[in-house]
Design a protein around this motif. Structure first.
Motif, PDB file in Angstrom:
ATOM      1  N   UNK A   1      44.792  42.861  35.341  1.00  0.00           N
ATOM      2  CA  UNK A   1      44.371  41.714  34.519  1.00  0.00           C
ATOM      3  C   UNK A   1      43.242  40.916  35.156  1.00  0.00           C
ATOM      4  N   UNK A   2      43.409  40.489  36.404  1.00  0.00           N
ATOM      5  CA  UNK A   2      42.427  39.611  37.033  1.00  0.00           C
ATOM      6  C   UNK A   2      41.089  40.312  37.228  1.00  0.00           C
ATOM      7  N   UNK A   3      41.133  41.543  37.713  1.00  0.00           N
ATOM      8  CA  UNK A   3      39.895  42.284  37.940  1.00  0.00           C
ATOM      9  C   UNK A   3      39.153  42.517  36.638  1.00  0.00           C
ATOM     10  N   UNK A   4      39.879  42.907  35.601  1.00  0.00           N
ATOM     11  CA  UNK A   4      39.256  43.162  34.298  1.00  0.00           C
ATOM     12  C   UNK A   4      38.615  41.901  33.741  1.00  0.00           C
ATOM     13  N   UNK A   5      39.323  40.786  33.824  1.00  0.00           N
ATOM     14  CA  UNK A   5      38.773  39.527  33.333  1.00  0.00           C
ATOM     15  C   UNK A   5      37.577  39.082  34.163  1.00  0.00           C
TER      16      UNK A   5
END
Length: 281
Positions: free
Chosen positions: A97-101
């Motif tokens: 989630x964090x990396x993608x965002x």
């Protein structure tokens, strides 16, 4: 140079390794076989960019992940707009989630800032150009975002264009010598651009046969004089690019001087991430 698919793969691989390393400990709280769905919402108006980087983060951990997008790269999105829905492996959703965002927020920021400059000088002949002032390791990604925002790319690196700057001129022994040497060594299809800091240097560059000139930190009146001098000397065959201290407040006035290109380093180095959130169902 790597193609975009290879670049995305490498960007995502490094980013996930940086974040997950030996494993996401918190994700172990979730049953291994659990599935989840989530939506990405934009909290502000923006130009969307980075869809493929975003997807690649999740697909690297769970190849069966499914995506349903309601906007595409280059689209203007509004505050509160739902951008996509994701469904698949819960641990993978949480771990990536964090990396993608991060990718989606950063690249959307570059595209959005570029669009602001493009819109600010709409109706003029000038185009917005990026620079090499990019985040290390993310040049191709950020230059892709500039294009999504309506700008164009300058050289991608030191290998695909010759830009003769002040220190090169000093080291080479002057404008005439620097241009002559560049013309001798330039591979076919590689452009040669020279930076000048005064009208006198511009005249010298034009006399030496310059085809592409960067006008560094010229005032508005100097830019207008530079355009007039160049057109008188060489007509429309010489490309003029303005650079230095260009903001949203003055970019239209710069464009109205008649320059062909305006290069702006802040498109890729002075950015504020677009506010996006992922909500789990």
């Amino acid at each position: 140079m790597k193609n975009l698919y290879e670049e995305i793969h490498d960007n995502v691989k490094r980013a996930l390794a940086e974040d997950i390393d030996t494993g996401d400990l918190t994700a172990l709280l979730i049953p291994e076989d659990k599935a989840l769905s989530a939506s990405v919402i934009s909290r502000e108006g923006a130009v969307l960019c980075g869809v493929r980087w975003f997807e690649a983060c999740f697909l690297a951990l769970a190849p069966e992940m499914k995506f349903d997008w309601f906007a595409k790269d280059g689209d203007l999105v509004q505050a509160g707009q739902r951008l996509c829905e994701i469904e698949g492996h819960a641990r993978a959703l949480l771990s990536a989630e964090r990396t993608a965002l991060n990718f989606l927020q950063m690249l959307s920021a570059v595209a959005t800032q570029t669009r602001r400059f493009v819109d600010a000088m709409a109706g003029t002949k000038a185009v917005i150009v990026d620079t090499r002032k990019t985040l290390p390791g993310l040049r191709l990604a950020q230059k892709y975002a500039v294009k999504c925002g309506g700008g164009i790319n300058h050289r991608f690196g030191l290998h695909d264009g010759i830009l003769i700057k002040e220190n090169h001129i000093i080291a080479a022994g002057g404008i005439k010598r620097a241009l002559k040497k560049a013309q001798e060594i330039a591979p076919p299809g590689v452009f040669i651009q020279i930076e000048v800091e005064s009208l006198q240097e511009l005249q010298e560059a034009l006399t030496a046969g310059a085809q592409m000139v960067l006008l560094d930190n010229f005032t508005l009146s100097e830019l207008s004089d530079a355009v007039a001098l160049t057109r008188q000397h060489a007509g429309e065959r010489v490309v003029l690019e303005a650079s230095g201290n260009i903001t949203l407040d003055n970019v239209r006035k710069v464009a109205e001087t008649g320059v062909d290109r305006i290069s702006i380093g802040s498109l890729t180095k002075n950015i504020q991430a677009i506010d996006l959130s992922m909500r789990f169902a």
